[in-house]
Design a protein around this motif. Structure first.
Motif, PDB file in Angstrom:
ATOM      1  N   GLU A 259      10.854   9.544 -11.105  1.00  0.00           N
ATOM      2  CA  GLU A 259       9.451   9.204 -10.914  1.00  0.00           C
ATOM      3  C   GLU A 259       8.964   8.185 -11.946  1.00  0.00           C
ATOM      4  O   GLU A 259       7.913   8.364 -12.571  1.00  0.00           O
ATOM      5  CB  GLU A 259       8.596  10.470 -10.982  1.00  0.00           C
TER       6      GLU A 259
ATOM      7  N   TRP B  61      13.869  15.702 -17.289  1.00  0.00           N
ATOM      8  CA  TRP B  61      14.264  17.035 -16.806  1.00  0.00           C
ATOM      9  C   TRP B  61      15.455  17.557 -17.599  1.00  0.00           C
ATOM     10  O   TRP B  61      16.347  16.793 -17.996  1.00  0.00           O
ATOM     11  CB  TRP B  61      14.643  16.946 -15.327  1.00  0.00           C
TER      12      TRP B  61
ATOM     13  N   THR C   4      10.663  29.224 -13.562  1.00  0.00           N
ATOM     14  CA  THR C   4      11.194  27.990 -12.961  1.00  0.00           C
ATOM     15  C   THR C   4      12.717  27.955 -13.022  1.00  0.00           C
ATOM     16  O   THR C   4      13.313  26.888 -12.980  1.00  0.00           O
ATOM     17  CB  THR C   4      10.621  26.751 -13.666  1.00  0.00           C
TER      18      THR C   4
ATOM     19  N   ARG D 202      10.468  20.284 -17.288  1.00  0.00           N
ATOM     20  CA  ARG D 202      10.130  18.884 -17.063  1.00  0.00           C
ATOM     21  C   ARG D 202       9.112  18.436 -18.109  1.00  0.00           C
ATOM     22  O   ARG D 202       8.260  19.219 -18.535  1.00  0.00           O
ATOM     23  CB  ARG D 202       9.548  18.682 -15.662  1.00  0.00           C
TER      24      ARG D 202
ATOM     25  N   LYS E  61      10.506  24.254  -1.357  1.00  0.00           N
ATOM     26  CA  LYS E  61       9.770  23.215  -2.073  1.00  0.00           C
ATOM     27  C   LYS E  61       9.767  23.470  -3.574  1.00  0.00           C
ATOM     28  O   LYS E  61       9.974  22.558  -4.382  1.00  0.00           O
ATOM     29  CB  LYS E  61       8.331  23.139  -1.561  1.00  0.00           C
TER      30      LYS E  61
ATOM     31  N   TYR F 105      13.176  22.805  -5.192  1.00  0.00           N
ATOM     32  CA  TYR F 105      13.447  21.360  -5.254  1.00  0.00           C
ATOM     33  C   TYR F 105      12.721  20.735  -6.429  1.00  0.00           C
ATOM     34  O   TYR F 105      13.293  19.953  -7.205  1.00  0.00           O
ATOM     35  CB  TYR F 105      13.006  20.714  -3.939  1.00  0.00           C
ATOM     36  N   ARG F 106      11.453  21.077  -6.585  1.00  0.00           N
ATOM     37  CA  ARG F 106      10.665  20.475  -7.660  1.00  0.00           C
ATOM     38  C   ARG F 106      11.060  21.023  -9.023  1.00  0.00           C
ATOM     39  O   ARG F 106      10.890  20.341 -10.038  1.00  0.00           O
ATOM     40  CB  ARG F 106       9.181  20.683  -7.381  1.00  0.00           C
ATOM     41  N   HIS F 107      11.574  22.249  -9.073  1.00  0.00           N
ATOM     42  CA  HIS F 107      12.083  22.757 -10.339  1.00  0.00           C
ATOM     43  C   HIS F 107      13.348  22.019 -10.766  1.00  0.00           C
ATOM     44  O   HIS F 107      13.527  21.695 -11.943  1.00  0.00           O
ATOM     45  CB  HIS F 107      12.387  24.251 -10.228  1.00  0.00           C
TER      46      HIS F 107
ATOM     47  N   MET G  65      10.941  15.213  -9.800  1.00  0.00           N
ATOM     48  CA  MET G  65      10.146  14.663  -8.709  1.00  0.00           C
ATOM     49  C   MET G  65       8.707  15.120  -8.878  1.00  0.00           C
ATOM     50  O   MET G  65       8.449  16.272  -9.234  1.00  0.00           O
ATOM     51  CB  MET G  65      10.676  15.149  -7.363  1.00  0.00           C
ATOM     52  N   SER G  66       7.750  14.253  -8.607  1.00  0.00           N
ATOM     53  CA  SER G  66       6.344  14.613  -8.716  1.00  0.00           C
ATOM     54  C   SER G  66       5.951  15.547  -7.582  1.00  0.00           C
ATOM     55  O   SER G  66       6.685  15.725  -6.606  1.00  0.00           O
ATOM     56  CB  SER G  66       5.481  13.356  -8.693  1.00  0.00           C
ATOM     57  N   ASP G  67       4.772  16.130  -7.697  1.00  0.00           N
ATOM     58  CA  ASP G  67       4.311  17.071  -6.690  1.00  0.00           C
ATOM     59  C   ASP G  67       3.702  16.402  -5.468  1.00  0.00           C
ATOM     60  O   ASP G  67       3.433  17.070  -4.472  1.00  0.00           O
ATOM     61  CB  ASP G  67       3.285  18.027  -7.307  1.00  0.00           C
TER      62      ASP G  67
END
Length: 540
Positions: A42, A51, A88, A93, A261, A264-266, A270-272
């Protein structure tokens, strides 16, 4: 700025040693401390998302992310605080702020007690006038099908500025499903063994994939912009369900969707935001879309056209003119369509040269050749394979596509997308994954050029060659090109990735085909290139 780093210099002897420990022994060795190296993503002109994963002896640990101009961290430019916690799955992050545009930086995470993560390298997006920018593009990396040699090849390169992953970063199936036990590569063992449904399942699957040494190497060297496709959820996902989700036995779809979702974000930097735009100097606007979970209506089912049909051709024509052509059916959803149209318009009005749309699925019109022969399937394929093939041929005869899960299943939504690009006067480059094969299309709308599409082959997931074992892949490609005016070239045999090189005068896509994914190798079997000049929306 060119930085030449050998893999061992950047990753450290400790990680190199752990990377040789196979299977479960490796997982045991990495169950405390920094378990999965580092990653970044990002990027903007002034910040980047960092991360790592750190498993402490207790429930949580405070971490400090450090960013420096040099690999020795003698010139640290920023620090930020974060934490690794059980909520998480110990993924952490941190947003590094106050950076300069178009610069390479080094980063690492530290604990209060002095433990230090491996060192990563990242890059901010450039600002102002720009002469060249190179993007490596990936899709469809099914771990048991083979080795991630495409990741390894890209990780060794010195000319990449940014990574884009178009989805199917993981697959949801249980062991022995896809691939079968017979087709699975020894040592590429999925955890958990079952199909992933719960939050713990999704986290365990990401942990398994992210132990791969080549995927870790790729993330350590370059920032990534990533989007999910269906297999980060379940096969053929749409906003309210999926082909591979059974509510009666797997619970409510919204519960599974939320778990997918979150994991994946954990696990990825990647932003929300479900969709977003990134400015690459005056050279390109990169637009990340969600064609899966945000606004997609259910895929049309070709089988419905044959139910109780005495005349299949008549039934298919009726299906084409009603269900398939329904203008109300959405791919993106109205809010995302408006965002896309507005972003394309603002990019062109702002003088940006290229409008690059990173999304999951093919937009090029593709029908099964009407003269396709069942002998292409080879041997004695299962009855359902023969039936699908024959249905595809019949569908092609009335102008229907062979894949209703792509933009081809949503013709009105496709026309709105390409019409927005035409109205903006965009130099549209549409990037697509999902199909496992390599494609180059001249996209048209209303009989006029609308853009160019580059479809990337899978990292490991098999393509048409696995289903059409009785045909020469070159024969298949030739027949597909002959039957589809928008399709200018395709390759249905090899795995790999592609590079999009942008300059003010041209956009060039290079497909890199690996010799093998069944042995550790970065040898290239072949390459293919396609060039687009601004103002044409056609492959030169």
């Amino acid at each position: 700025m060119s930085i030449n780093l050998r893999r061992r210099d950047l990753f450290g002897a400790g990680l190199a040693g752990l990377a040789t420990i196979p299977g479960r022994a490796w997982a045991t060795a990495l169950n405390r401390g920094f378990t999965h190296s580092v990653a970044s993503g990002e990027p903007s002109q002034t910040n980047v998302l960092l991360w790592t994963r750190y498993v402490p002896a207790g429930d949580a640990a405070a971490l400090t992310a450090e960013v420096a101009e040099d690999a020795g961290f003698t010139r640290i430019v920023t620090r930020s605080e974060t934490a690794a916690a059980a909520s998480t799955d110990y993924c952490a992050r941190a947003r590094a702020e106050g950076l300069e545009p178009g610069r390479w930086y080094y980063y690492r995470f530290r604990t209060a007690s002095g433990e230090t993560s491996p060192t990563g390298r990242t890059r901010t997006l450039p600002a102002g006038r720009l002469g060249r920018f190179n993007i490596a593009v990936f899709s469809c990396s099914n771990l048991p099908f083979g080795l991630f040699n495409a990741y390894a090849h890209a990780a060794e390169r010195q000319d990449i500025d940014l990574l884009v992953h178009l989805g199917d970063y993981i697959y949801e199936y249980g062991r022995g499903t896809y691939p079968s036990t017979a087709d699975a590569m020894p040592g590429r063992i999925l955890e958990p063994a079952n199909e992933i449904v719960t939050p713990a399942d999704y986290h365990a699957r990401y942990a398994t994939y992210r132990r791969d040494q080549d995927l870790q190497a790729l993330h350590q060297r370059f920032p990534m912009i990533s989007i999910w496709d269906d297999h980060e959820f379940a096969n053929d996902t749409w906003k309210d369900g999926a082909q591979n989700h059974q509510p009666a036995t797997e619970g409510p779809w919204e519960t599974r969707k939320a778990a997918a979702k979150a994991a994946y974000r954990h696990w990825l930097p990647m932003s929300d935001e479900p969709y977003k735009a990134y400015e690459i100097g005056d050279l390109a606007t990169l637009i990340r879309l969600d064609t899966r979970a945000e606004g997609r209506d259910k895929q049309p089912e070709l089988a419905d056209a044959f139910k109780l049909a005495d005349d299949p051709a008549k039934a298919l024509a009726a299906f084409r003119d009603t269900v398939w052509a329904d203008p109300a059916r959405q791919m993106l959803g109205a809010p995302q369509e408006a965002f896309l149209a507005d972003t394309l318009s603002r990019s062109v009005k702002g003088g940006t040269r290229w409008q690059v749309v990173a999304q999951q699925i093919l937009a090029g019109e593709t029908k099964t050749p009407v003269d396709a022969d069942a002998s292409w399937l080879g041997g004695t394929p299962p009855d359902y394979v023969k039936q699908r093939f024959q249905a595809g041929v019949l569908a092609g005869k009335v102008g229907l596509p062979f894949n209703f899960d792509s933009w081809g299943g949503y013709p009105a939504a496709r026309a709105r997308y390409l019409g927005a690009a035409q109205a903006a006067g965009a130099n549209l480059l549409n990037l697509a994954g999902d199909s496992h094969n390599a494609w180059a299309y001249d996209l048209a709308n209303g009989g006029k050029p609308a853009g160019v599409e580059f479809g990337v082959q899978g990292v490991t997931s098999p393509g048409m060659e696995s289903y059409m074992r009785g045909a020469d892949p070159k024969q298949v490609a030739q027949a597909l090109v002959g039957a589809n005016p928008e399709l200018k070239w395709c390759e249905t045999q090899h795995r790999g990735y592609m590079t999009l090189s942008l300059t003010p005068d041209a956009a060039q896509c290079d497909w890199h085909f690996l010799e093998t994914i069944r042995a550790r190798s970065t040898a290239i079997a072949a390459t293919h290139s396609a060039l687009v000049r601004p103002g044409t929306n056609r492959i030169a």
